[in-house]
Write a protein that holds these residues in place. Structure first.
Motif, PDB file in Angstrom:
ATOM      1  N   ALA A 189       0.776  -1.163   0.009  1.00 41.16           N
ATOM      2  CA  ALA A 189       0.076  -0.062  -0.048  1.00 41.16           C
ATOM      3  C   ALA A 189       0.828   1.092   0.127  1.00 41.16           C
ATOM      4  O   ALA A 189       0.585   2.415  -0.662  1.00 41.16           O
ATOM      5  N   HIS A 190       1.672   1.218   0.633  1.00 40.44           N
ATOM      6  CA  HIS A 190       2.962   2.372   0.992  1.00 40.44           C
ATOM      7  C   HIS A 190       3.489   2.785  -0.332  1.00 40.44           C
ATOM      8  O   HIS A 190       3.655   3.667  -0.926  1.00 40.44           O
ATOM      9  N   ASP A 195       7.771   6.299  -7.095  1.00 43.42           N
ATOM     10  CA  ASP A 195       8.469   6.179  -8.121  1.00 43.42           C
ATOM     11  C   ASP A 195       9.381   4.897  -7.725  1.00 43.42           C
ATOM     12  O   ASP A 195       9.509   4.160  -6.641  1.00 43.42           O
ATOM     13  N   ALA A 196       9.630   3.766  -8.707  1.00 41.78           N
ATOM     14  CA  ALA A 196      10.278   2.667  -8.630  1.00 41.78           C
ATOM     15  C   ALA A 196      11.411   2.723  -7.929  1.00 41.78           C
ATOM     16  O   ALA A 196      11.814   1.820  -7.178  1.00 41.78           O
ATOM     17  N   VAL A 197      12.348   3.796  -8.145  1.00 43.29           N
ATOM     18  CA  VAL A 197      13.638   3.818  -7.541  1.00 43.29           C
ATOM     19  C   VAL A 197      13.349   3.890  -5.984  1.00 43.29           C
ATOM     20  O   VAL A 197      14.024   3.294  -5.126  1.00 43.29           O
ATOM     21  N   ALA A 201      14.582   1.398  -3.037  1.00 45.56           N
ATOM     22  CA  ALA A 201      15.554   1.995  -2.124  1.00 45.56           C
ATOM     23  C   ALA A 201      14.879   1.584  -0.452  1.00 45.56           C
ATOM     24  O   ALA A 201      15.845   1.242   0.358  1.00 45.56           O
ATOM     25  N   THR A 202      13.542   1.848  -0.464  1.00 49.89           N
ATOM     26  CA  THR A 202      13.013   1.528   0.877  1.00 49.89           C
ATOM     27  C   THR A 202      13.052   0.116   1.220  1.00 49.89           C
ATOM     28  O   THR A 202      13.068  -0.264   2.283  1.00 49.89           O
ATOM     29  N   LEU A 203      12.644  -0.632   0.165  1.00 53.57           N
ATOM     30  CA  LEU A 203      12.514  -1.952   0.304  1.00 53.57           C
ATOM     31  C   LEU A 203      13.891  -2.377   0.949  1.00 53.57           C
ATOM     32  O   LEU A 203      13.960  -3.376   1.722  1.00 53.57           O
ATOM     33  N   ARG A 204      15.031  -2.234   0.341  1.00 52.19           N
ATOM     34  CA  ARG A 204      16.600  -2.389   0.886  1.00 52.19           C
ATOM     35  C   ARG A 204      16.627  -2.044   1.923  1.00 52.19           C
ATOM     36  O   ARG A 204      17.081  -2.791   2.888  1.00 52.19           O
TER      37      ARG A 204
END
Length: 361
Positions: A189-190, A195-197, A201-204
Protein backbone atom coordinates in the motif's frame (compact mmCIF):
# COMPACT_ATOMS: atom_id res chain seq x y z
CA UNK A 1 57.84 -11.66 -38.94
CA UNK A 2 58.56 -14.25 -36.25
CA UNK A 3 62.34 -13.66 -36.34
CA UNK A 4 62.01 -9.90 -36.41
CA UNK A 5 59.86 -10.10 -33.29
CA UNK A 6 61.91 -12.54 -31.20
CA UNK A 7 65.40 -13.05 -32.68
CA UNK A 8 68.34 -10.76 -31.71
CA UNK A 9 69.94 -11.37 -35.13
CA UNK A 10 67.25 -12.39 -37.66
CA UNK A 11 69.60 -12.56 -40.66
CA UNK A 12 71.60 -15.44 -39.16
CA UNK A 13 68.55 -17.67 -38.58
CA UNK A 14 66.92 -16.62 -41.84
CA UNK A 15 69.94 -17.95 -43.69
CA UNK A 16 70.10 -21.13 -41.59
CA UNK A 17 66.41 -22.03 -41.97
CA UNK A 18 65.42 -20.66 -45.35
CA UNK A 19 66.26 -23.72 -47.45
CA UNK A 20 64.37 -26.08 -45.11
CA UNK A 21 61.05 -24.21 -45.00
CA UNK A 22 57.96 -25.96 -46.37
CA UNK A 23 54.42 -24.51 -46.55
CA UNK A 24 51.51 -26.61 -45.30
CA UNK A 25 47.90 -25.61 -46.04
CA UNK A 26 45.07 -26.52 -43.65
CA UNK A 27 41.33 -26.28 -44.17
CA UNK A 28 38.85 -25.28 -41.46
CA UNK A 29 38.74 -27.86 -38.63
CA UNK A 30 41.79 -29.78 -39.85
CA UNK A 31 44.23 -30.89 -37.17
CA UNK A 32 47.78 -29.65 -37.45
CA UNK A 33 48.93 -32.10 -34.75
CA UNK A 34 47.57 -34.22 -31.90
CA UNK A 35 48.61 -34.29 -28.27
CA UNK A 36 51.00 -37.05 -27.15
CA UNK A 37 52.19 -37.83 -30.70
CA UNK A 38 55.89 -37.73 -31.48
CA UNK A 39 57.07 -34.27 -32.54
CA UNK A 40 59.06 -34.31 -35.77
CA UNK A 41 58.73 -30.62 -36.72
CA UNK A 42 57.53 -27.20 -35.64
CA UNK A 43 55.60 -24.52 -37.50
CA UNK A 44 55.35 -20.76 -37.90
CA UNK A 45 51.95 -19.38 -38.92
CA UNK A 46 51.94 -17.67 -42.34
CA UNK A 47 48.23 -16.84 -42.46
CA UNK A 48 44.98 -17.83 -40.76
CA UNK A 49 44.33 -18.87 -37.18
CA UNK A 50 45.32 -22.03 -35.29
CA UNK A 51 43.69 -22.99 -31.98
CA UNK A 52 45.45 -24.93 -29.21
CA UNK A 53 42.92 -27.34 -27.72
CA UNK A 54 42.39 -28.94 -24.32
CA UNK A 55 38.77 -30.06 -24.42
CA UNK A 56 38.09 -26.64 -25.96
CA UNK A 57 40.23 -23.79 -27.29
CA UNK A 58 42.73 -22.55 -24.69
CA UNK A 59 45.04 -20.44 -26.87
CA UNK A 60 45.29 -19.10 -30.40
CA UNK A 61 48.24 -18.70 -32.74
CA UNK A 62 48.17 -16.14 -35.53
CA UNK A 63 50.49 -14.89 -38.27
CA UNK A 64 54.12 -14.72 -37.20
CA UNK A 65 53.69 -16.99 -34.14
CA UNK A 66 55.41 -20.31 -33.52
CA UNK A 67 53.71 -23.65 -32.80
CA UNK A 68 55.21 -26.89 -31.53
CA UNK A 69 58.53 -25.56 -30.22
CA UNK A 70 57.77 -26.64 -26.64
CA UNK A 71 57.63 -30.29 -27.66
CA UNK A 72 61.40 -30.27 -28.22
CA UNK A 73 61.92 -29.15 -24.62
CA UNK A 74 59.45 -31.58 -23.01
CA UNK A 75 60.61 -34.68 -21.15
CA UNK A 76 64.06 -35.92 -20.10
CA UNK A 77 67.13 -35.03 -22.19
CA UNK A 78 67.61 -37.60 -24.95
CA UNK A 79 63.97 -38.74 -24.92
CA UNK A 80 61.70 -38.45 -27.95
CA UNK A 81 59.91 -35.08 -28.07
CA UNK A 82 56.13 -35.41 -27.61
CA UNK A 83 53.28 -33.00 -28.38
CA UNK A 84 51.33 -31.55 -25.47
CA UNK A 85 48.04 -30.53 -27.11
CA UNK A 86 45.93 -30.84 -30.23
CA UNK A 87 46.20 -27.89 -32.61
CA UNK A 88 43.38 -27.26 -35.10
CA UNK A 89 42.86 -24.69 -37.86
CA UNK A 90 40.01 -22.32 -37.04
CA UNK A 91 39.64 -21.60 -40.75
CA UNK A 92 41.79 -21.99 -43.86
CA UNK A 93 45.36 -21.42 -42.74
CA UNK A 94 48.96 -21.78 -43.91
CA UNK A 95 52.02 -22.64 -41.81
CA UNK A 96 55.75 -22.83 -42.53
CA UNK A 97 57.03 -26.27 -41.55
CA UNK A 98 60.55 -26.64 -40.08
CA UNK A 99 61.75 -30.22 -39.64
CA UNK A 100 63.28 -31.42 -36.37
CA UNK A 101 66.42 -32.54 -38.22
CA UNK A 102 67.03 -28.95 -39.29
CA UNK A 103 66.96 -27.76 -35.68
CA UNK A 104 69.15 -30.66 -34.58
CA UNK A 105 71.71 -29.76 -37.28
CA UNK A 106 72.17 -26.21 -36.04
CA UNK A 107 75.56 -25.77 -34.44
CA UNK A 108 77.47 -23.33 -32.26
CA UNK A 109 76.26 -19.76 -32.08
CA UNK A 110 73.42 -20.42 -34.52
CA UNK A 111 71.98 -23.11 -32.25
CA UNK A 112 72.33 -20.83 -29.22
CA UNK A 113 70.64 -18.03 -31.17
CA UNK A 114 67.74 -20.34 -32.06
CA UNK A 115 67.12 -21.33 -28.43
CA UNK A 116 67.37 -17.71 -27.29
CA UNK A 117 64.73 -16.86 -29.90
CA UNK A 118 62.53 -19.74 -28.73
CA UNK A 119 62.99 -18.65 -25.10
CA UNK A 120 61.83 -15.14 -25.96
CA UNK A 121 58.76 -16.56 -27.74
CA UNK A 122 58.02 -18.78 -24.72
CA UNK A 123 58.24 -15.80 -22.36
CA UNK A 124 55.69 -13.99 -24.52
CA UNK A 125 53.41 -17.05 -24.34
CA UNK A 126 53.83 -17.28 -20.58
CA UNK A 127 52.96 -13.59 -20.23
CA UNK A 128 49.87 -14.17 -22.35
CA UNK A 129 48.91 -17.21 -20.27
CA UNK A 130 49.38 -15.25 -17.04
CA UNK A 131 47.09 -12.51 -18.25
CA UNK A 132 44.56 -15.12 -19.34
CA UNK A 133 44.68 -16.86 -15.95
CA UNK A 134 44.28 -13.54 -14.16
CA UNK A 135 41.27 -12.72 -16.33
CA UNK A 136 39.76 -16.15 -15.71
CA UNK A 137 40.35 -15.81 -11.97
CA UNK A 138 38.53 -12.47 -11.99
CA UNK A 139 35.67 -14.00 -13.98
CA UNK A 140 35.48 -16.95 -11.56
CA UNK A 141 35.48 -14.64 -8.55
CA UNK A 142 32.73 -12.51 -10.10
CA UNK A 143 30.80 -15.70 -10.90
CA UNK A 144 31.21 -17.00 -7.34
CA UNK A 145 29.99 -13.71 -5.92
CA UNK A 146 27.03 -13.67 -8.30
CA UNK A 147 26.08 -17.25 -7.38
CA UNK A 148 26.41 -16.47 -3.68
CA UNK A 149 23.96 -13.57 -4.14
CA UNK A 150 21.43 -15.78 -5.90
CA UNK A 151 21.74 -19.05 -3.94
CA UNK A 152 22.00 -19.80 -0.23
CA UNK A 153 25.39 -21.09 1.07
CA UNK A 154 24.09 -24.66 1.24
CA UNK A 155 23.10 -24.41 -2.42
CA UNK A 156 26.50 -22.98 -3.41
CA UNK A 157 28.27 -25.88 -1.67
CA UNK A 158 25.99 -28.49 -3.23
CA UNK A 159 26.36 -26.93 -6.69
CA UNK A 160 30.16 -26.90 -6.35
CA UNK A 161 30.07 -30.58 -5.39
CA UNK A 162 28.11 -31.66 -8.45
CA UNK A 163 30.37 -29.60 -10.70
CA UNK A 164 33.40 -31.38 -9.26
CA UNK A 165 32.03 -34.92 -9.55
CA UNK A 166 30.11 -34.41 -12.79
CA UNK A 167 26.69 -35.30 -11.37
CA UNK A 168 23.58 -34.12 -13.20
CA UNK A 169 21.57 -32.95 -10.19
CA UNK A 170 21.75 -32.12 -6.49
CA UNK A 171 20.19 -35.06 -4.61
CA UNK A 172 17.80 -33.97 -1.83
CA UNK A 173 18.43 -34.97 1.78
CA UNK A 174 16.34 -34.89 4.94
CA UNK A 175 17.35 -32.45 7.67
CA UNK A 176 15.86 -30.81 10.73
CA UNK A 177 15.57 -27.08 10.16
CA UNK A 178 14.40 -23.88 11.75
CA UNK A 179 12.36 -21.99 9.15
CA UNK A 180 11.86 -18.22 8.91
CA UNK A 181 9.17 -16.38 6.97
CA UNK A 182 8.86 -12.61 7.18
CA UNK A 183 6.71 -10.04 5.46
CA UNK A 184 6.55 -6.24 5.50
CA UNK A 185 2.93 -5.47 6.33
CA UNK A 186 1.63 -2.37 4.63
CA UNK A 187 4.52 -2.09 2.20
CA UNK A 188 2.47 -2.74 -0.93
CA UNK A 189 0.00 0.00 0.00
CA UNK A 190 2.87 2.38 0.84
CA UNK A 191 4.49 1.69 -2.55
CA UNK A 192 1.38 2.41 -4.57
CA UNK A 193 1.98 5.32 -6.96
CA UNK A 194 5.57 5.91 -5.83
CA UNK A 195 8.67 6.05 -8.02
CA UNK A 196 10.19 2.60 -8.66
CA UNK A 197 13.67 3.71 -7.57
CA UNK A 198 12.28 5.07 -4.32
CA UNK A 199 10.33 1.86 -3.72
CA UNK A 200 13.46 -0.23 -4.33
CA UNK A 201 15.56 1.90 -1.97
CA UNK A 202 12.97 1.69 0.80
CA UNK A 203 12.56 -2.05 0.36
CA UNK A 204 16.33 -2.58 0.61
CA UNK A 205 16.45 -0.37 3.67
CA UNK A 206 13.85 -2.56 5.36
CA UNK A 207 15.18 -5.89 4.07
CA UNK A 208 18.90 -5.43 4.78
CA UNK A 209 18.48 -5.59 8.60
CA UNK A 210 16.69 -8.92 8.26
CA UNK A 211 19.37 -10.43 6.03
CA UNK A 212 22.15 -9.12 8.26
CA UNK A 213 20.62 -10.64 11.39
CA UNK A 214 19.91 -13.95 9.64
CA UNK A 215 23.48 -14.24 8.39
CA UNK A 216 24.95 -13.05 11.70
CA UNK A 217 23.23 -15.99 13.41
CA UNK A 218 24.47 -18.47 10.74
CA UNK A 219 21.13 -18.69 8.98
CA UNK A 220 20.76 -18.93 5.22
CA UNK A 221 18.51 -16.71 3.14
CA UNK A 222 16.57 -19.02 0.84
CA UNK A 223 14.84 -16.40 -1.29
CA UNK A 224 13.32 -12.94 -1.49
CA UNK A 225 9.69 -12.85 -2.56
CA UNK A 226 8.76 -9.22 -3.13
CA UNK A 227 8.79 -7.74 0.37
CA UNK A 228 8.96 -11.19 2.00
CA UNK A 229 12.00 -13.20 3.06
CA UNK A 230 12.37 -16.95 3.53
CA UNK A 231 15.38 -18.31 5.44
CA UNK A 232 16.43 -21.44 7.30
CA UNK A 233 18.92 -22.89 9.76
CA UNK A 234 19.88 -26.53 9.14
CA UNK A 235 20.15 -28.41 12.43
CA UNK A 236 21.28 -32.03 11.87
CA UNK A 237 21.73 -32.84 15.57
CA UNK A 238 20.33 -31.83 18.96
CA UNK A 239 23.08 -29.36 19.96
CA UNK A 240 22.81 -27.51 16.66
CA UNK A 241 19.02 -27.56 16.88
CA UNK A 242 19.10 -25.80 20.27
CA UNK A 243 21.65 -23.31 18.97
CA UNK A 244 19.71 -22.75 15.74
CA UNK A 245 16.41 -22.15 17.55
CA UNK A 246 17.95 -19.62 19.92
CA UNK A 247 19.97 -17.91 17.18
CA UNK A 248 17.04 -17.66 14.77
CA UNK A 249 14.74 -16.24 17.44
CA UNK A 250 17.28 -13.68 18.62
CA UNK A 251 17.82 -12.70 14.99
CA UNK A 252 14.06 -12.29 14.48
CA UNK A 253 13.64 -10.11 17.56
CA UNK A 254 16.55 -7.87 16.62
CA UNK A 255 15.51 -7.71 12.95
CA UNK A 256 11.98 -6.68 13.95
CA UNK A 257 13.36 -3.92 16.15
CA UNK A 258 15.68 -2.63 13.42
CA UNK A 259 13.04 -2.77 10.70
CA UNK A 260 10.58 -0.77 12.80
CA UNK A 261 13.28 1.82 13.50
CA UNK A 262 14.19 2.03 9.80
CA UNK A 263 10.53 2.37 8.82
CA UNK A 264 10.10 5.23 11.27
CA UNK A 265 13.17 7.00 9.92
CA UNK A 266 11.84 6.59 6.37
CA UNK A 267 8.37 7.82 7.42
CA UNK A 268 6.98 4.58 6.00
CA UNK A 269 3.85 3.22 7.74
CA UNK A 270 5.16 -0.32 7.46
CA UNK A 271 5.28 -3.12 10.01
CA UNK A 272 6.89 -6.54 10.02
CA UNK A 273 5.72 -10.04 10.80
CA UNK A 274 8.21 -12.87 11.34
CA UNK A 275 7.15 -16.49 11.83
CA UNK A 276 9.47 -19.23 13.07
CA UNK A 277 8.82 -22.96 13.07
CA UNK A 278 10.91 -26.13 12.99
CA UNK A 279 10.66 -29.62 11.57
CA UNK A 280 12.20 -32.13 9.21
CA UNK A 281 12.43 -30.87 5.63
CA UNK A 282 13.87 -32.01 2.32
CA UNK A 283 16.87 -29.96 1.19
CA UNK A 284 18.03 -29.98 -2.43
CA UNK A 285 17.37 -28.92 -6.00
CA UNK A 286 13.65 -28.80 -6.72
CA UNK A 287 13.84 -26.87 -9.97
CA UNK A 288 12.41 -27.92 -13.31
CA UNK A 289 14.04 -28.34 -16.70
CA UNK A 290 17.48 -26.75 -16.76
CA UNK A 291 16.74 -24.36 -13.90
CA UNK A 292 18.27 -25.02 -10.49
CA UNK A 293 16.03 -24.09 -7.55
CA UNK A 294 17.87 -25.06 -4.38
CA UNK A 295 15.50 -24.78 -1.46
CA UNK A 296 13.77 -26.62 1.36
CA UNK A 297 10.35 -28.21 1.03
CA UNK A 298 7.98 -30.06 3.33
CA UNK A 299 5.02 -29.58 5.63
CA UNK A 300 7.05 -27.62 8.24
CA UNK A 301 7.81 -25.01 5.54
CA UNK A 302 4.11 -24.53 4.83
CA UNK A 303 3.38 -24.34 8.55
CA UNK A 304 6.12 -21.74 9.12
CA UNK A 305 4.40 -19.51 6.56
CA UNK A 306 1.15 -19.83 8.53
CA UNK A 307 2.82 -18.42 11.65
CA UNK A 308 4.02 -15.38 9.69
CA UNK A 309 0.56 -14.86 8.13
CA UNK A 310 -1.31 -15.05 11.46
CA UNK A 311 -2.95 -11.72 12.37
CA UNK A 312 -3.61 -11.28 16.09
CA UNK A 313 -6.76 -9.58 17.33
CA UNK A 314 -6.59 -5.82 17.41
CA UNK A 315 -6.82 -6.02 21.23
CA UNK A 316 -3.59 -8.01 21.40
CA UNK A 317 -0.35 -6.07 21.72
CA UNK A 318 2.95 -7.02 20.18
CA UNK A 319 3.35 -10.05 18.02
CA UNK A 320 5.85 -8.87 15.42
CA UNK A 321 7.66 -12.15 16.01
CA UNK A 322 5.57 -15.26 16.43
CA UNK A 323 7.11 -18.66 17.10
CA UNK A 324 5.56 -22.10 17.13
CA UNK A 325 5.18 -24.03 20.36
CA UNK A 326 7.90 -26.41 19.10
CA UNK A 327 10.32 -23.49 18.82
CA UNK A 328 9.26 -21.96 22.15
CA UNK A 329 9.92 -25.22 24.03
CA UNK A 330 13.59 -25.12 23.02
CA UNK A 331 14.23 -21.45 23.77
CA UNK A 332 16.51 -20.48 26.65
CA UNK A 333 14.85 -18.51 29.43
CA UNK A 334 16.39 -15.17 28.47
CA UNK A 335 14.88 -15.40 24.98
CA UNK A 336 11.52 -16.65 26.28
CA UNK A 337 11.31 -13.47 28.35
CA UNK A 338 10.77 -11.51 25.10
CA UNK A 339 7.46 -13.33 24.50
CA UNK A 340 4.04 -13.12 26.09
CA UNK A 341 3.62 -15.97 28.57
CA UNK A 342 0.32 -17.24 27.19
CA UNK A 343 0.15 -18.76 23.70
CA UNK A 344 -2.56 -18.07 21.15
CA UNK A 345 -4.42 -20.54 18.98
CA UNK A 346 -5.45 -20.13 15.37
CA UNK A 347 -6.61 -22.32 12.52
CA UNK A 348 -5.75 -22.45 8.84
CA UNK A 349 -8.36 -22.78 6.08
CA UNK A 350 -8.34 -26.55 6.57
CA UNK A 351 -9.13 -26.08 10.27
CA UNK A 352 -5.72 -27.29 11.31
CA UNK A 353 -4.85 -25.99 14.77
CA UNK A 354 -1.71 -23.93 15.39
CA UNK A 355 -0.24 -22.73 18.68
CA UNK A 356 1.93 -19.60 18.65
CA UNK A 357 3.82 -17.50 21.16
CA UNK A 358 3.89 -13.78 20.31
CA UNK A 359 6.71 -11.39 21.06
CA UNK A 360 5.85 -8.72 23.60
CA UNK A 361 6.51 -5.91 21.10
Amino acid sequence: MFLEKYCPDPTVLTAALHDELRVQTLHEGQALCSGSEEADCLWIVEEGLLQVMAGGPIARRERGEIIGEMAFLRGAPGSLPVRGNDVVAAYRSKVWRIDRSTIDALAGETRALWYETVARALVAKLDEASLQRASQARDLNRGDRAIARLVCPEGVQATSAILLNGAEAIPPVKRMAVIWFSDLSGFSAHSEGRDAVEVGATLRRLTDPQVEEIQRSNGQVDKHMGDAVMAFWLCPDAPRLSKGVAGATRAALEAARRVQAAAAEASAPVGIRIGLHLGEVSVGDFGGGDRIAFTIVGQPVNEAARYEQFKPDTQQSGGRVRVSDAVFELLPNDVRASFLPSPVEFFDKHRKRFVAFLSSN
